[in-house]
Design a protein around this motif. Sequence first.
Motif, PDB file in Angstrom:
ATOM      1  N   ARG A 177     -13.394 -10.939 -11.103  1.00 13.69           N
ATOM      2  CA  ARG A 177     -12.536 -10.535 -10.587  1.00 13.69           C
ATOM      3  C   ARG A 177     -13.124 -11.201  -8.806  1.00 13.69           C
ATOM      4  NH1 ARG A 177     -12.043  -3.960 -10.632  1.00 13.69           N
ATOM      5  NH2 ARG A 177     -11.294  -3.241 -12.418  1.00 13.69           N
ATOM      6  N   PHE A 178     -11.844 -12.246  -8.418  1.00 15.46           N
ATOM      7  CA  PHE A 178     -12.793 -13.005  -7.235  1.00 15.46           C
ATOM      8  C   PHE A 178     -11.131 -13.264  -6.359  1.00 15.46           C
ATOM      9  CE2 PHE A 178     -10.440 -15.371 -10.502  1.00 15.46           C
ATOM     10  CZ  PHE A 178     -10.031 -17.274  -9.605  1.00 15.46           C
ATOM     11  N   SER A 179     -11.988 -13.361  -5.210  1.00 18.80           N
ATOM     12  CA  SER A 179     -10.419 -13.699  -4.028  1.00 18.80           C
ATOM     13  C   SER A 179     -10.343 -15.406  -3.698  1.00 18.80           C
ATOM     14  CB  SER A 179     -11.480 -12.887  -2.043  1.00 18.80           C
ATOM     15  OG  SER A 179     -10.732 -11.691  -3.109  1.00 18.80           O
ATOM     16  N   LEU A 180      -8.993 -15.985  -3.782  1.00 24.62           N
ATOM     17  CA  LEU A 180      -8.840 -16.837  -3.582  1.00 24.62           C
ATOM     18  C   LEU A 180      -7.491 -17.166  -2.570  1.00 24.62           C
ATOM     19  CD1 LEU A 180      -9.470 -20.090  -3.244  1.00 24.62           C
ATOM     20  CD2 LEU A 180      -8.476 -20.096  -5.310  1.00 24.62           C
ATOM     21  N   ALA A 181      -7.774 -17.948  -1.302  1.00 25.53           N
ATOM     22  CA  ALA A 181      -6.438 -18.084  -0.642  1.00 25.53           C
ATOM     23  C   ALA A 181      -5.559 -16.676  -0.137  1.00 25.53           C
ATOM     24  CB  ALA A 181      -5.445 -19.127  -1.417  1.00 25.53           C
ATOM     25  N   GLY A 182      -7.197 -15.882  -0.329  1.00 28.92           N
ATOM     26  CA  GLY A 182      -5.671 -14.864   0.636  1.00 28.92           C
ATOM     27  C   GLY A 182      -5.966 -13.901  -0.610  1.00 28.92           C
ATOM     28  N   GLU A 183      -6.325 -13.454  -1.647  1.00 35.23           N
ATOM     29  CA  GLU A 183      -5.440 -13.025  -3.182  1.00 35.23           C
ATOM     30  C   GLU A 183      -6.295 -12.856  -4.013  1.00 35.23           C
ATOM     31  OE1 GLU A 183      -1.814 -14.848  -5.906  1.00 35.23           O
ATOM     32  OE2 GLU A 183      -1.086 -16.307  -3.866  1.00 35.23           O
ATOM     33  N   ASP A 184      -6.167 -11.284  -4.317  1.00 37.88           N
ATOM     34  CA  ASP A 184      -7.353 -11.029  -5.553  1.00 37.88           C
ATOM     35  C   ASP A 184      -6.890 -11.197  -6.721  1.00 37.88           C
ATOM     36  OD1 ASP A 184      -8.547  -9.478  -2.723  1.00 37.88           O
ATOM     37  OD2 ASP A 184      -7.386  -7.800  -2.906  1.00 37.88           O
ATOM     38  N   LEU A 185      -7.983 -12.039  -7.537  1.00 36.30           N
ATOM     39  CA  LEU A 185      -7.295 -12.255  -8.328  1.00 36.30           C
ATOM     40  C   LEU A 185      -8.481 -12.032  -9.636  1.00 36.30           C
ATOM     41  CD1 LEU A 185      -6.910 -16.061  -7.283  1.00 36.30           C
ATOM     42  CD2 LEU A 185      -5.089 -14.878  -7.468  1.00 36.30           C
ATOM     43  N   THR A 186      -7.668 -11.460 -11.057  1.00 36.27           N
ATOM     44  CA  THR A 186      -8.342 -11.491 -11.893  1.00 36.27           C
ATOM     45  C   THR A 186      -8.392 -12.210 -12.795  1.00 36.27           C
ATOM     46  OG1 THR A 186      -8.550  -9.301 -11.499  1.00 36.27           O
ATOM     47  CG2 THR A 186      -9.065  -9.454 -13.369  1.00 36.27           C
ATOM     48  N   LEU A 187      -9.542 -12.112 -13.666  1.00 34.79           N
ATOM     49  CA  LEU A 187      -9.100 -12.869 -15.109  1.00 34.79           C
ATOM     50  C   LEU A 187     -10.028 -12.710 -16.508  1.00 34.79           C
ATOM     51  CD1 LEU A 187     -10.237 -16.789 -13.445  1.00 34.79           C
ATOM     52  CD2 LEU A 187      -8.466 -16.889 -14.607  1.00 34.79           C
ATOM     53  N   THR A 188      -9.010 -12.711 -16.810  1.00 33.65           N
ATOM     54  CA  THR A 188      -9.528 -12.370 -18.457  1.00 33.65           C
ATOM     55  C   THR A 188     -11.017 -13.060 -18.847  1.00 33.65           C
ATOM     56  OG1 THR A 188      -7.715 -10.510 -19.301  1.00 33.65           O
ATOM     57  CG2 THR A 188      -9.012 -11.699 -20.798  1.00 33.65           C
ATOM     58  N   ALA A 189     -12.002 -12.838 -19.366  1.00 37.16           N
ATOM     59  CA  ALA A 189     -13.027 -13.726 -19.818  1.00 37.16           C
ATOM     60  C   ALA A 189     -13.710 -13.450 -20.927  1.00 37.16           C
ATOM     61  CB  ALA A 189     -14.416 -13.013 -18.898  1.00 37.16           C
ATOM     62  N   PHE A 190     -14.200 -14.535 -22.002  1.00 36.78           N
ATOM     63  CA  PHE A 190     -14.291 -13.961 -23.351  1.00 36.78           C
ATOM     64  C   PHE A 190     -15.637 -15.299 -23.676  1.00 36.78           C
ATOM     65  CE2 PHE A 190      -9.891 -16.104 -24.148  1.00 36.78           C
ATOM     66  CZ  PHE A 190      -9.209 -14.917 -24.160  1.00 36.78           C
ATOM     67  N   ASN A 191     -16.314 -14.980 -24.612  1.00 37.75           N
ATOM     68  CA  ASN A 191     -18.168 -14.852 -24.154  1.00 37.75           C
ATOM     69  C   ASN A 191     -17.856 -16.206 -24.492  1.00 37.75           C
ATOM     70  OD1 ASN A 191     -18.789 -12.175 -24.837  1.00 37.75           O
ATOM     71  ND2 ASN A 191     -17.932 -12.283 -26.956  1.00 37.75           N
ATOM     72  N   GLY A 192     -18.745 -16.956 -23.703  1.00 36.26           N
ATOM     73  CA  GLY A 192     -19.646 -18.561 -23.987  1.00 36.26           C
ATOM     74  C   GLY A 192     -20.245 -18.931 -24.953  1.00 36.26           C
ATOM     75  N   HIS A 193     -20.618 -19.859 -24.945  1.00 41.25           N
ATOM     76  CA  HIS A 193     -21.686 -20.698 -26.012  1.00 41.25           C
ATOM     77  C   HIS A 193     -22.801 -19.735 -25.861  1.00 41.25           C
ATOM     78  CE1 HIS A 193     -18.439 -23.514 -27.355  1.00 41.25           C
ATOM     79  NE2 HIS A 193     -18.659 -24.060 -25.558  1.00 41.25           N
ATOM     80  N   ALA A 194     -23.397 -19.652 -24.674  1.00 44.56           N
ATOM     81  CA  ALA A 194     -24.849 -19.077 -25.207  1.00 44.56           C
ATOM     82  C   ALA A 194     -24.414 -17.795 -25.068  1.00 44.56           C
ATOM     83  CB  ALA A 194     -24.928 -19.917 -23.894  1.00 44.56           C
ATOM     84  N   PRO A 195     -25.874 -16.590 -25.362  1.00 44.17           N
ATOM     85  CA  PRO A 195     -25.499 -15.799 -25.392  1.00 44.17           C
ATOM     86  C   PRO A 195     -25.741 -14.889 -23.893  1.00 44.17           C
ATOM     87  CG  PRO A 195     -27.217 -16.581 -27.000  1.00 44.17           C
ATOM     88  CD  PRO A 195     -26.502 -17.194 -26.285  1.00 44.17           C
ATOM     89  N   GLY A 196     -24.926 -14.062 -24.436  1.00 41.34           N
ATOM     90  CA  GLY A 196     -24.978 -13.423 -22.390  1.00 41.34           C
ATOM     91  C   GLY A 196     -23.279 -13.903 -21.412  1.00 41.34           C
ATOM     92  N   THR A 197     -23.314 -15.559 -21.268  1.00 39.51           N
ATOM     93  CA  THR A 197     -22.840 -15.800 -21.254  1.00 39.51           C
ATOM     94  C   THR A 197     -20.741 -16.225 -20.473  1.00 39.51           C
ATOM     95  OG1 THR A 197     -22.649 -18.620 -22.352  1.00 39.51           O
ATOM     96  CG2 THR A 197     -24.223 -18.364 -20.499  1.00 39.51           C
ATOM     97  N   LEU A 198     -19.988 -16.527 -20.192  1.00 40.22           N
ATOM     98  CA  LEU A 198     -18.701 -16.714 -20.321  1.00 40.22           C
ATOM     99  C   LEU A 198     -17.801 -17.690 -20.029  1.00 40.22           C
ATOM    100  CD1 LEU A 198     -18.585 -13.195 -17.400  1.00 40.22           C
ATOM    101  CD2 LEU A 198     -18.512 -13.525 -20.261  1.00 40.22           C
ATOM    102  N   SER A 199     -16.685 -17.650 -20.373  1.00 41.93           N
ATOM    103  CA  SER A 199     -15.691 -18.882 -20.358  1.00 41.93           C
ATOM    104  C   SER A 199     -14.433 -17.959 -20.392  1.00 41.93           C
ATOM    105  CB  SER A 199     -16.364 -19.250 -22.152  1.00 41.93           C
ATOM    106  OG  SER A 199     -14.775 -19.970 -22.289  1.00 41.93           O
ATOM    107  N   VAL A 200     -13.795 -18.977 -19.449  1.00 38.19           N
ATOM    108  CA  VAL A 200     -12.262 -18.268 -19.456  1.00 38.19           C
ATOM    109  C   VAL A 200     -11.079 -19.703 -19.028  1.00 38.19           C
ATOM    110  CG1 VAL A 200     -12.686 -16.667 -17.415  1.00 38.19           C
ATOM    111  CG2 VAL A 200     -12.956 -18.952 -16.588  1.00 38.19           C
TER     112      VAL A 200
END
Length: 276
Positions: A177-200
Amino acid sequence: MPAHTETAPFAAAWQEWHAAHERHRADPHGFLAVTHLHWLGSSEARLEGAPGTWTVENDAVRVVLEPGETLERDGEELNGAAGATLTFGPIAERGGINLVSGERVIEVAKRGGEYIVRPRHPKNALLTEYTGTAAYAPDAGFALAGTFVPFSERRPTTVGAAVEGIQHVYEAPGEIRFSLAGEDLTLTAFNGHAPGTLSVLFTDATSGKTTYAANRSLAVGTPAPDGTVLLDFNRAVNLPCAYTDLATCPLPPAENRLSVAIEAGEKIPYERQDQQ
């Protein structure tokens, strides 16, 4: 949209990262070197760009080499006796192995439940003529704080692909969850290449205009104990399908198609500009 902000250290760090990313992209056997995309089946087939006769049987790839044909794996020759069958697999979904035949690297992988073979050659025109990818100037205003909120259970998330007829299924550990241009936004995250990291994977209001229409990808570091993450959209990059039709890249889930304009990161590749 955030006011454009740029500091010398921020810009220098971005330039160093971007140069390293371009070097990786232009690897002699990277995706720009892919010459063909072959889908394997139960019928034996000779494949352009690869030695041998190929087929799939019992969830494994089988190859029969003719006299004089060679394949190597991890530096070991796999010629075998004339007419002998080489077997590779089973291979996990989105997994793969690399075989070597002369100057070529032969990628054997599984995508959408099907086996594929993608020969790669360092003299492929897409690679030898590559001149780099345009990007927005680094802007610290697009390096945003977000919060990772884990799901109670990982959610299987099905997405489309750059190639029609196949789908990818990812286990989504949570959302950002984050905010940009006055909007509250959400991105579904997947697992990243390294353990514990994420990717969108995402699109935004620039997609199909100044950035590639189908998708962009952003790597996200391991969340802090309180869930805080950094979304530095200056490091949003194109996937292989932005450059070649021989890629099977996933498309963003519907909820990751943002209505705001993210004027940061990589732009439409020169190779695709006449197709947008």
